[in-house]
Design a protein around this motif. Structure first.
Motif, PDB file in Angstrom:
ATOM      1  N   GLU A 170       0.862  -1.181   0.000  1.00  0.00           N
ATOM      2  CA  GLU A 170       0.000   0.000   0.000  1.00  0.00           C
ATOM      3  C   GLU A 170       0.892   1.222   0.000  1.00  0.00           C
ATOM      4  O   GLU A 170       1.743   1.378   0.873  1.00  0.00           O
ATOM      5  N   LEU A 171       0.672   2.074  -0.962  1.00  0.00           N
ATOM      6  CA  LEU A 171       1.457   3.297  -1.104  1.00  0.00           C
ATOM      7  C   LEU A 171       0.693   4.462  -0.503  1.00  0.00           C
ATOM      8  O   LEU A 171      -0.533   4.464  -0.491  1.00  0.00           O
ATOM      9  N   PRO A 172       1.410   5.476  -0.018  1.00  0.00           N
ATOM     10  CA  PRO A 172       0.721   6.621   0.587  1.00  0.00           C
ATOM     11  C   PRO A 172      -0.149   7.354  -0.430  1.00  0.00           C
ATOM     12  O   PRO A 172       0.145   7.366  -1.624  1.00  0.00           O
ATOM     13  N   GLY A 173      -1.203   7.962   0.073  1.00  0.00           N
ATOM     14  CA  GLY A 173      -2.086   8.750  -0.777  1.00  0.00           C
ATOM     15  C   GLY A 173      -1.368   9.969  -1.337  1.00  0.00           C
ATOM     16  O   GLY A 173      -0.351  10.424  -0.803  1.00  0.00           O
ATOM     17  N   ALA A 174      -1.911  10.499  -2.425  1.00  0.00           N
ATOM     18  CA  ALA A 174      -1.287  11.634  -3.107  1.00  0.00           C
ATOM     19  C   ALA A 174      -1.205  12.876  -2.223  1.00  0.00           C
ATOM     20  O   ALA A 174      -0.363  13.747  -2.447  1.00  0.00           O
ATOM     21  N   GLU A 175      -2.063  12.948  -1.192  1.00  0.00           N
ATOM     22  CA  GLU A 175      -1.976  14.103  -0.290  1.00  0.00           C
ATOM     23  C   GLU A 175      -0.775  14.020   0.642  1.00  0.00           C
ATOM     24  O   GLU A 175      -0.399  15.003   1.273  1.00  0.00           O
TER      25      GLU A 175
END
Length: 150
Positions: free
Chosen positions: A119-124
């Motif tokens: 799981e990659l961090p959200g764009a924010e």
């Protein structure tokens, strides 16, 4: 990542090429039909961290199982070692925190090969610039290749 892995002479199969819905079971059956050396499932989350999931090493009690398959049991240790290398490469390449968890997810539990969900961090929380996407792909590839050298 697909292009970089192919350039390194790795066969890559994608269960999805866009954000179109394909049932989880269809993706699982597709992956199993390819008999891959590794299943790598990439997702974006609303978290600010990178999370890497592998299948739990101990058998869960019946009421705690989601969709337990014994096919993953033979690959748990290998999955964890690959996850460790990918996580270390991501931490070093992108200077972000990575945490590791065991989770009985269908894509992991039904795999008949090593399987990892990232799981990659959200764009924010993360700048998905062309440069950073390249660094992320390089880090994942580096982790896989480092594992293979051992």
């Amino acid at each position: 990542l697909r292009y970089k892995l192919r350039k390194a002479r790795k066969k890559v199969f994608l269960s999805r090429i866009d954000d179109r819905y394909i049932s989880l079971m269809k993706r699982i059956l597709y992956a199993r039909g390819k008999s891959p050396d590794l299943i790598l499932s990439l997702h974006m989350t609303t978290s600010n961290q990178v999370a890497i999931y592998t299948y739990p090493s101990k058998q869960l009690k019946n009421e705690e199982r989601y969709m337990l398959r014994t096919s993953q049991a033979a690959h748990v240790e290998q999955s964890r070692l690959i996850a460790k290398e990918i996580g270390a490469a991501i931490m070093q390449g992108l200077n972000v925190s990575v945490f590791f968890r065991d989770l009985d997810l269908p894509i992991l539990s039904y795999a008949s090969s090593p399987a990892i969900l990232i799981e990659l961090p959200g764009a924010e929380f993360f700048d998905y610039s062309r440069k950073n996407i390249g660094l992320l792909a390089n880090s994942i590839m580096e982790g896989i290749l480092t594992y293979e050298k051992k």
